[in-house]
Design a protein around this motif. Structure first.
Motif, PDB file in Angstrom:
ATOM      1  N   GLU A  90      -3.249   1.229  20.274  1.00 19.82           N
ATOM      2  CA  GLU A  90      -2.998   1.324  18.843  1.00 19.82           C
ATOM      3  C   GLU A  90      -3.388   0.013  18.180  1.00 19.82           C
ATOM      4  O   GLU A  90      -3.137  -1.069  18.716  1.00 19.82           O
ATOM      5  N   PRO A  91      -3.990   0.078  17.001  1.00 15.17           N
ATOM      6  CA  PRO A  91      -4.366  -1.162  16.331  1.00 15.17           C
ATOM      7  C   PRO A  91      -3.114  -1.900  15.870  1.00 15.17           C
ATOM      8  O   PRO A  91      -2.091  -1.286  15.580  1.00 15.17           O
ATOM      9  N   PRO A  92      -3.186  -3.222  15.814  1.00 10.93           N
ATOM     10  CA  PRO A  92      -2.017  -3.967  15.346  1.00 10.93           C
ATOM     11  C   PRO A  92      -1.764  -3.660  13.875  1.00 10.93           C
ATOM     12  O   PRO A  92      -2.681  -3.298  13.135  1.00 10.93           O
ATOM     13  N   PRO A  93      -0.525  -3.783  13.451  1.00 10.86           N
ATOM     14  CA  PRO A  93      -0.242  -3.519  12.040  1.00 10.86           C
ATOM     15  C   PRO A  93      -0.919  -4.564  11.160  1.00 10.86           C
ATOM     16  O   PRO A  93      -1.254  -5.654  11.610  1.00 10.86           O
ATOM     17  N   PRO A  94      -1.126  -4.254   9.908  1.00  9.71           N
ATOM     18  CA  PRO A  94      -1.784  -5.203   9.011  1.00  9.71           C
ATOM     19  C   PRO A  94      -0.969  -6.498   8.898  1.00  9.71           C
ATOM     20  O   PRO A  94       0.221  -6.524   9.150  1.00  9.71           O
ATOM     21  N   GLU A  95      -1.669  -7.528   8.505  1.00 10.21           N
ATOM     22  CA  GLU A  95      -1.015  -8.824   8.325  1.00 10.21           C
ATOM     23  C   GLU A  95       0.006  -8.752   7.200  1.00 10.21           C
ATOM     24  O   GLU A  95       0.001  -7.839   6.379  1.00 10.21           O
ATOM     25  N   ASP A  96       0.891  -9.754   7.140  1.00 11.69           N
ATOM     26  CA  ASP A  96       1.941  -9.785   6.131  1.00 11.69           C
ATOM     27  C   ASP A  96       1.389  -9.747   4.704  1.00 11.69           C
ATOM     28  O   ASP A  96       1.973  -9.142   3.819  1.00 11.69           O
ATOM     29  N   GLU A 104      12.666  -0.349  -3.333  1.00 12.02           N
ATOM     30  CA  GLU A 104      14.113  -0.460  -3.508  1.00 12.02           C
ATOM     31  C   GLU A 104      14.847   0.209  -2.353  1.00 12.02           C
ATOM     32  O   GLU A 104      15.875  -0.279  -1.901  1.00 12.02           O
ATOM     33  N   ASP A 105      14.344   1.346  -1.860  1.00 13.17           N
ATOM     34  CA  ASP A 105      14.926   2.029  -0.716  1.00 13.17           C
ATOM     35  C   ASP A 105      14.329   1.398   0.538  1.00 13.17           C
ATOM     36  O   ASP A 105      13.382   1.909   1.123  1.00 13.17           O
ATOM     37  N   ASN A 106      14.852   0.264   0.939  1.00 13.02           N
ATOM     38  CA  ASN A 106      14.288  -0.488   2.048  1.00 13.02           C
ATOM     39  C   ASN A 106      14.962  -0.075   3.354  1.00 13.02           C
ATOM     40  O   ASN A 106      16.162  -0.238   3.528  1.00 13.02           O
ATOM     41  N   ILE A 107      14.168   0.431   4.301  1.00 16.06           N
ATOM     42  CA  ILE A 107      14.710   0.856   5.593  1.00 16.06           C
ATOM     43  C   ILE A 107      15.144  -0.343   6.425  1.00 16.06           C
ATOM     44  O   ILE A 107      15.986  -0.229   7.312  1.00 16.06           O
ATOM     45  N   ALA A 108      14.595  -1.528   6.133  1.00 21.25           N
ATOM     46  CA  ALA A 108      14.974  -2.736   6.865  1.00 21.25           C
ATOM     47  C   ALA A 108      16.435  -3.106   6.612  1.00 21.25           C
ATOM     48  O   ALA A 108      17.018  -3.856   7.390  1.00 21.25           O
ATOM     49  N   ASP A 109      17.021  -2.580   5.535  1.00 20.75           N
ATOM     50  CA  ASP A 109      18.439  -2.832   5.288  1.00 20.75           C
ATOM     51  C   ASP A 109      19.332  -1.995   6.207  1.00 20.75           C
ATOM     52  O   ASP A 109      20.486  -2.335   6.436  1.00 20.75           O
ATOM     53  N   ARG A 110      18.798  -0.892   6.743  1.00 20.16           N
ATOM     54  CA  ARG A 110      19.601   0.022   7.555  1.00 20.16           C
ATOM     55  C   ARG A 110      19.237   0.009   9.036  1.00 20.16           C
ATOM     56  O   ARG A 110      20.011   0.464   9.862  1.00 20.16           O
ATOM     57  N   THR A 147       7.975   6.962   7.735  1.00 17.29           N
ATOM     58  CA  THR A 147       7.131   7.320   8.873  1.00 17.29           C
ATOM     59  C   THR A 147       6.735   6.042   9.602  1.00 17.29           C
ATOM     60  O   THR A 147       6.432   5.024   8.977  1.00 17.29           O
ATOM     61  N   VAL A 148       6.724   6.106  10.940  1.00 16.40           N
ATOM     62  CA  VAL A 148       6.299   4.953  11.740  1.00 16.40           C
ATOM     63  C   VAL A 148       4.776   4.896  11.679  1.00 16.40           C
ATOM     64  O   VAL A 148       4.089   5.773  12.191  1.00 16.40           O
ATOM     65  N   GLY A 149       4.260   3.865  11.008  1.00 14.36           N
ATOM     66  CA  GLY A 149       2.817   3.725  10.823  1.00 14.36           C
ATOM     67  C   GLY A 149       2.130   3.088  12.016  1.00 14.36           C
ATOM     68  O   GLY A 149       1.065   3.523  12.430  1.00 14.36           O
ATOM     69  N   ARG A 155       6.467  -5.851  16.355  1.00 13.23           N
ATOM     70  CA  ARG A 155       6.684  -5.315  15.007  1.00 13.23           C
ATOM     71  C   ARG A 155       6.548  -3.806  14.962  1.00 13.23           C
ATOM     72  O   ARG A 155       5.836  -3.214  15.756  1.00 13.23           O
ATOM     73  N   VAL A 156       7.233  -3.221  13.988  1.00 15.21           N
ATOM     74  CA  VAL A 156       7.091  -1.795  13.679  1.00 15.21           C
ATOM     75  C   VAL A 156       6.819  -1.700  12.195  1.00 15.21           C
ATOM     76  O   VAL A 156       7.546  -2.271  11.380  1.00 15.21           O
ATOM     77  N   LEU A 157       5.750  -0.999  11.840  1.00 20.53           N
ATOM     78  CA  LEU A 157       5.387  -0.823  10.442  1.00 20.53           C
ATOM     79  C   LEU A 157       5.909   0.532   9.989  1.00 20.53           C
ATOM     80  O   LEU A 157       5.537   1.565  10.540  1.00 20.53           O
ATOM     81  N   MET A 158       6.805   0.530   9.002  1.00 23.52           N
ATOM     82  CA  MET A 158       7.381   1.751   8.440  1.00 23.52           C
ATOM     83  C   MET A 158       6.716   2.006   7.091  1.00 23.52           C
ATOM     84  O   MET A 158       6.636   1.104   6.257  1.00 23.52           O
ATOM     85  N   VAL A 159       6.246   3.247   6.886  1.00 20.68           N
ATOM     86  CA  VAL A 159       5.498   3.586   5.683  1.00 20.68           C
ATOM     87  C   VAL A 159       6.210   4.726   4.972  1.00 20.68           C
ATOM     88  O   VAL A 159       6.677   5.680   5.598  1.00 20.68           O
ATOM     89  N   LYS A 160       6.269   4.610   3.641  1.00 16.74           N
ATOM     90  CA  LYS A 160       6.827   5.671   2.801  1.00 16.74           C
ATOM     91  C   LYS A 160       5.967   5.734   1.547  1.00 16.74           C
ATOM     92  O   LYS A 160       6.082   4.897   0.657  1.00 16.74           O
ATOM     93  N   GLY A 161       5.090   6.736   1.505  1.00 22.44           N
ATOM     94  CA  GLY A 161       4.182   6.851   0.364  1.00 22.44           C
ATOM     95  C   GLY A 161       3.230   5.672   0.328  1.00 22.44           C
ATOM     96  O   GLY A 161       2.516   5.406   1.265  1.00 22.44           O
ATOM     97  N   GLU A 162       3.252   4.934  -0.786  1.00 21.52           N
ATOM     98  CA  GLU A 162       2.393   3.767  -0.960  1.00 21.52           C
ATOM     99  C   GLU A 162       3.068   2.479  -0.514  1.00 21.52           C
ATOM    100  O   GLU A 162       2.453   1.426  -0.498  1.00 21.52           O
ATOM    101  N   SER A 163       4.344   2.535  -0.188  1.00 24.42           N
ATOM    102  CA  SER A 163       5.055   1.313   0.191  1.00 24.42           C
ATOM    103  C   SER A 163       5.213   1.227   1.707  1.00 24.42           C
ATOM    104  O   SER A 163       5.225   2.234   2.403  1.00 24.42           O
ATOM    105  N   ALA A 164       5.301   0.000   2.190  1.00 27.13           N
ATOM    106  CA  ALA A 164       5.429  -0.245   3.626  1.00 27.13           C
ATOM    107  C   ALA A 164       6.418  -1.376   3.855  1.00 27.13           C
ATOM    108  O   ALA A 164       6.539  -2.297   3.049  1.00 27.13           O
ATOM    109  N   THR A 165       7.142  -1.287   4.959  1.00 27.95           N
ATOM    110  CA  THR A 165       8.082  -2.324   5.369  1.00 27.95           C
ATOM    111  C   THR A 165       7.855  -2.599   6.848  1.00 27.95           C
ATOM    112  O   THR A 165       7.594  -1.690   7.620  1.00 27.95           O
ATOM    113  N   GLU A 166       7.994  -3.839   7.213  1.00 24.93           N
ATOM    114  CA  GLU A 166       7.773  -4.226   8.598  1.00 24.93           C
ATOM    115  C   GLU A 166       9.098  -4.661   9.213  1.00 24.93           C
ATOM    116  O   GLU A 166       9.806  -5.505   8.659  1.00 24.93           O
TER     117      GLU A 166
END
Length: 177
Positions: A90-96, A104-110, A147-149, A155-166
């Motif tokens: 799998e390719p590495p996730p994009p850089e920061d 606002e609905d940040n999965i990193a908080d949960r 969704t796990v991108g 790292r794990v890249l989490m994607v929701k629509g146009e937004s992403a959280t690492e």
């Protein structure tokens, strides 16, 4: 015979032919076991005393003899060398800098990343929820509405629509109790 078990009699009758066979097949053609003695090594080194001129050192077999061990490693799950996996990595996730700001609905908080495991060319991540439960995810899995991108070792890249959280792996000392 009084007091002798039938099982004991059966074992004796079974052992008798075996003992007769062992006695019959042991002949004088077998060489006796020779006593082993240590040879004296001269103070200056060199060959041990009693070692003749015809003593040759043992040679290793050619390296080609071991090609099967290299082609099919014993302790690899796929029996393929580490760089020769049949599954694409799998390719590495994009850089920061490529990540958009977290929504606002940040999965990193949960959830937080506890660890990753790579087996057979696929990486699985273990996420810990704030409620104490654990979730095992792979690329493409859904956690809540995310969704796990991509997953790599740290790292794990989490994607929701146009937004992403690492979610990044925290050092052992940084984990809160």
């Amino acid at each position: 015979m009084k007091g002798v078990s039938p099982v004991t009699i059966g074992l004796v009758l079974l052992a008798l032919p075996i003992l007769v066979w062992l006695w019959w097949t042991s002949g004088e053609e077998e060489a006796p076991i020779a006593a082993v003695s240590r040879r004296e090594i001269p103070a200056g080194g060199g060959q041990p005393a009693g070692a003749g001129a015809n003593a040759t050192p043992r040679e290793l077999p050619p390296i080609e003899t071991f090609s099967a061990m290299i082609d099919h490693p014993l302790f690899a799950a796929t029996r393929r060398p580490p760089g020769m996996s049949s599954v694409e990595e799998e390719p590495p996730p994009p850089e920061d800098s490529a990540l958009p700001p977290p929504p606002e609905d940040n999965i990193a908080d949960r959830y937080r990343l506890v660890g990753t495991v790579q087996e057979g060319g696929r990486i699985t991540a273990l996420l810990a929820a704030t409620n104490g439960s654990f979730v095992r995810v792979r690329r493409g899995d859904r956690v809540e509405s995310w969704t796990v991108g991509a997953i790599n070792r740290q790292r794990v890249l989490m994607v929701k629509g146009e937004s992403a959280t690492e979610l990044t792996l925290e050092p052992v000392g940084a984990l809160s109790p």
